[in-house]
Scaffold this motif. Structure first.
Motif, PDB file in Angstrom:
ATOM      1  N   ARG A 127      -4.940 -35.047  31.999  1.00 22.56           N
ATOM      2  CA  ARG A 127      -5.336 -35.992  30.958  1.00 22.56           C
ATOM      3  C   ARG A 127      -6.845 -35.939  30.745  1.00 22.56           C
ATOM      4  N   VAL A 128      -7.589 -35.890  31.838  1.00 25.70           N
ATOM      5  CA  VAL A 128      -9.051 -35.811  31.755  1.00 25.70           C
ATOM      6  C   VAL A 128      -9.478 -34.473  31.160  1.00 25.70           C
ATOM      7  N   LEU A 129      -8.852 -33.391  31.599  1.00 24.28           N
ATOM      8  CA  LEU A 129      -9.216 -32.069  31.103  1.00 24.28           C
ATOM      9  C   LEU A 129      -8.940 -31.935  29.610  1.00 24.28           C
ATOM     10  N   ALA A 130      -7.862 -32.559  29.145  1.00 22.35           N
ATOM     11  CA  ALA A 130      -7.551 -32.534  27.717  1.00 22.35           C
ATOM     12  C   ALA A 130      -8.649 -33.251  26.932  1.00 22.35           C
ATOM     13  N   VAL A 131      -9.115 -34.373  27.458  1.00 23.56           N
ATOM     14  CA  VAL A 131     -10.191 -35.122  26.800  1.00 23.56           C
ATOM     15  C   VAL A 131     -11.466 -34.288  26.755  1.00 23.56           C
ATOM     16  N   ALA A 156       0.884 -46.388  22.193  1.00 24.37           N
ATOM     17  CA  ALA A 156       2.148 -46.663  21.504  1.00 24.37           C
ATOM     18  C   ALA A 156       2.034 -47.907  20.637  1.00 24.37           C
ATOM     19  N   SER A 157       1.407 -48.943  21.175  1.00 20.16           N
ATOM     20  CA  SER A 157       1.248 -50.190  20.439  1.00 20.16           C
ATOM     21  C   SER A 157       0.367 -50.004  19.212  1.00 20.16           C
ATOM     22  N   GLN A 158      -0.732 -49.243  19.361  1.00 24.93           N
ATOM     23  CA  GLN A 158      -1.659 -49.057  18.248  1.00 24.93           C
ATOM     24  C   GLN A 158      -1.051 -48.201  17.139  1.00 24.93           C
ATOM     25  N   LEU A 159      -0.220 -47.229  17.519  1.00 22.11           N
ATOM     26  CA  LEU A 159       0.354 -46.315  16.527  1.00 22.11           C
ATOM     27  C   LEU A 159       1.754 -46.741  16.074  1.00 22.11           C
ATOM     28  N   TYR A 160       2.239 -47.833  16.651  1.00 11.86           N
ATOM     29  CA  TYR A 160       3.572 -48.353  16.310  1.00 11.86           C
ATOM     30  C   TYR A 160       4.668 -47.312  16.552  1.00 11.86           C
ATOM     31  N   ILE A 161       4.587 -46.666  17.700  1.00  8.51           N
ATOM     32  CA  ILE A 161       5.617 -45.720  18.118  1.00  8.51           C
ATOM     33  C   ILE A 161       6.011 -46.060  19.551  1.00  8.51           C
ATOM     34  N   SER A 162       7.057 -45.425  20.052  1.00 12.66           N
ATOM     35  CA  SER A 162       7.521 -45.713  21.400  1.00 12.66           C
ATOM     36  C   SER A 162       6.667 -44.978  22.430  1.00 12.66           C
ATOM     37  N   GLU A 163       6.689 -45.468  23.680  1.00  7.07           N
ATOM     38  CA  GLU A 163       5.961 -44.780  24.750  1.00  7.07           C
ATOM     39  C   GLU A 163       6.537 -43.395  24.974  1.00  7.07           C
ATOM     40  N   GLY A 164       7.844 -43.263  24.751  1.00  5.54           N
ATOM     41  CA  GLY A 164       8.476 -41.956  24.894  1.00  5.54           C
ATOM     42  C   GLY A 164       7.894 -40.953  23.903  1.00  5.54           C
ATOM     43  N   SER A 165       7.625 -41.421  22.673  1.00  6.83           N
ATOM     44  CA  SER A 165       7.027 -40.547  21.662  1.00  6.83           C
ATOM     45  C   SER A 165       5.609 -40.166  22.065  1.00  6.83           C
ATOM     46  N   VAL A 166       4.875 -41.128  22.621  1.00  4.36           N
ATOM     47  CA  VAL A 166       3.518 -40.832  23.083  1.00  4.36           C
ATOM     48  C   VAL A 166       3.549 -39.766  24.164  1.00  4.36           C
ATOM     49  N   GLU A 167       4.472 -39.902  25.110  1.00  5.50           N
ATOM     50  CA  GLU A 167       4.594 -38.926  26.192  1.00  5.50           C
ATOM     51  C   GLU A 167       4.908 -37.540  25.654  1.00  5.50           C
ATOM     52  N   LYS A 168       5.738 -37.474  24.619  1.00  8.69           N
ATOM     53  CA  LYS A 168       6.074 -36.174  24.020  1.00  8.69           C
ATOM     54  C   LYS A 168       4.850 -35.566  23.347  1.00  8.69           C
ATOM     55  N   HIS A 169       4.081 -36.392  22.642  1.00 12.29           N
ATOM     56  CA  HIS A 169       2.866 -35.885  22.001  1.00 12.29           C
ATOM     57  C   HIS A 169       1.883 -35.372  23.046  1.00 12.29           C
ATOM     58  N   ILE A 170       1.716 -36.114  24.134  1.00  9.62           N
ATOM     59  CA  ILE A 170       0.782 -35.708  25.188  1.00  9.62           C
ATOM     60  C   ILE A 170       1.251 -34.413  25.839  1.00  9.62           C
ATOM     61  N   SER A 171       2.549 -34.282  26.036  1.00  8.40           N
ATOM     62  CA  SER A 171       3.104 -33.058  26.606  1.00  8.40           C
ATOM     63  C   SER A 171       2.782 -31.859  25.712  1.00  8.40           C
ATOM     64  N   GLN A 172       2.894 -32.054  24.392  1.00 13.06           N
ATOM     65  CA  GLN A 172       2.570 -30.986  23.450  1.00 13.06           C
ATOM     66  C   GLN A 172       1.079 -30.652  23.486  1.00 13.06           C
ATOM     67  N   VAL A 173       0.253 -31.690  23.633  1.00 10.49           N
ATOM     68  CA  VAL A 173      -1.196 -31.477  23.731  1.00 10.49           C
ATOM     69  C   VAL A 173      -1.510 -30.614  24.947  1.00 10.49           C
ATOM     70  N   PHE A 174      -0.928 -30.970  26.086  1.00  5.99           N
ATOM     71  CA  PHE A 174      -1.156 -30.197  27.310  1.00  5.99           C
ATOM     72  C   PHE A 174      -0.743 -28.738  27.111  1.00  5.99           C
ATOM     73  N   GLN A 175       0.399 -28.556  26.507  1.00  6.25           N
ATOM     74  CA  GLN A 175       0.920 -27.202  26.311  1.00  6.25           C
ATOM     75  C   GLN A 175       0.009 -26.386  25.401  1.00  6.25           C
ATOM     76  N   LYS A 176      -0.409 -26.979  24.278  1.00  5.44           N
ATOM     77  CA  LYS A 176      -1.236 -26.254  23.321  1.00  5.44           C
ATOM     78  C   LYS A 176      -2.647 -25.993  23.836  1.00  5.44           C
ATOM     79  N   LEU A 177      -3.117 -26.830  24.763  1.00  6.76           N
ATOM     80  CA  LEU A 177      -4.447 -26.622  25.344  1.00  6.76           C
ATOM     81  C   LEU A 177      -4.389 -25.769  26.607  1.00  6.76           C
ATOM     82  N   GLY A 178      -3.190 -25.307  26.947  1.00  7.11           N
ATOM     83  CA  GLY A 178      -3.044 -24.446  28.126  1.00  7.11           C
ATOM     84  C   GLY A 178      -3.220 -25.162  29.436  1.00  7.11           C
ATOM     85  N   LEU A 179      -2.895 -26.457  29.451  1.00 12.88           N
ATOM     86  CA  LEU A 179      -3.042 -27.256  30.675  1.00 12.88           C
ATOM     87  C   LEU A 179      -1.675 -27.439  31.320  1.00 12.88           C
TER      88      LEU A 179
END
Length: 223
Positions: free
Chosen positions: A204-208, A172-195
Motif C-alpha cells: 500500500r505504501v509502495l503504491a502511494v 468506500a464511504s467517500q466513493l459510495y461503493i462497497s469495501e469489496g469494490s475498493v479491495e478489487k480496485h486496490i488489487s488491480q492497482v498493485f497488479q498494474k504497478l508490479g507490486l
C-alpha cells in the motif's frame, strides 16, 4: 502509544500533548527544539515521533533534518511531521527517504481532532498519511509514468485517497461503493504497478510512493 513531541510553539506543544493524552496515549518527551531529540528517542523508545518542519534556531529545515536523522538511525520509526504550509521540497525528501510509517500534515488539520488522531494511529501502525494539499502539489510536478497511465480513472482516484491515508472503509464511504469494490480496485492497482505479494515492504505504501513519482528500487524500497 508512547509519543515524543517536538514543537517550538509552547501553546501548540502543550495542546498536542493534551490532545494525545486525553486519547489515552503517553507523551514520553516534549521538546521545544531538536537538540535532544535523538537522545530522547533513544532513551524512551517511542511508538511515534510528532515534530514540526521548522524548528529553532533558524526555523528553516531543522525539523526535516532531524526527521531524516531519526529515519537513518531507526528505519522503522513512525514519524508524523507537521507544517504550517506545504513545503514541497521537504515533503519530497522525507517521502523519498521513507519506506512507510510517515505522515506529513498541515497544522490546520489538527483542528479536526478525530481525523488528526486517526492519522496518528495510521502512521503508528506503519501507514503513510499525506495531507491532500501535499498530494496535490507533488502530483502537479510528477512526470508521466506508463504504469500509472495504465490505471483507470477510478483506480487513480482510489490510489489518491490511499495517499491521503484513507482506509478502505473511508474510501468506500467517500466513493459510495462497497469495501469489496475498493479491495478489487486496490488489487488491480498493485497488479498494474508490479507490486506482487512477494514485493518487499508494505504494498500500500509502495503504491502511494509510485503514485507520487518516488522511484522504487529492486528491494521494494524508495530511493
Amino acid at each position: 502509544m508512547r509519543i515524543v513531541i517536538c514543537e517550538d510553539n509552547a501553546l501548540l506543544r502543550a495542546g498536542l500533548g493534551r490532545l494525545v493524552s486525553d486519547e489515552g496515549h503517553e507523551v514520553v518527551a516534549s521538546l521545544p527544539d531538536a537538540v535532544e531529540l535523538q537522545t530522547k528517542v533513544a532513551e524512551t523508545g517511542p511508538d511515534l515521533v510528532l515534530l514540526d518542519v521548522r524548528l529553532p534556531p533558524t526555523f528553516t529545515d531543522e525539523g526535516v533534518r532531524a526527521a531524516m536523522a531519526l529515519r537513518d538511525e531507526n528505519p522503522g520509526l513512525p514519524i508524523l511531521v507537521l507544517s504550517q504550509y506545504v513545503e514541497e521540497r521537504y515533503a519530497t525528501e522525507l517521502i523519498a527517504r521513507s519506506k512507510g510509517a510517515l505522515g506529513y500534515l498541515l497544522k490546520d488539520r489538527v483542528a479536526d481532532v478525530a481525523e488528526f488522531l486517526d492519522s496518528i494511529e495510521q502512521v503508528a501502525e506503519g501507514g503513510t498519511v499525506l495531507d491532500p494539499e501535499v498530494v496535490g502539489q507533488l502530483l502537479g510536478r510528477r512526470s508521466r509514468d506508463s504504469q500509472l497511465d495504465a490505471l483507470t480513472e477510478r483506480e487513480r482516484t482510489v490510489l489518491g485517497l490511499m495517499a491521503e491515508g484513507k482506509s478502505n472503509a473511508a474510501i468506500a464511504s467517500q466513493l459510495y461503493i462497497s469495501e469489496g469494490s475498493v479491495e478489487k480496485h486496490i488489487s488491480q492497482v498493485f497488479q498494474k504497478l508490479g507490486l506482487g505479494a512477494e514485493t518487499g515492504g508494505n504494498r500500500r505504501v509502495l503504491a502511494v510512493l509510485a503514485y507520487l513519482g518516488v522511484e522504487i528500487d529492486e528491494s521494494g524500497g524508495a530511493r
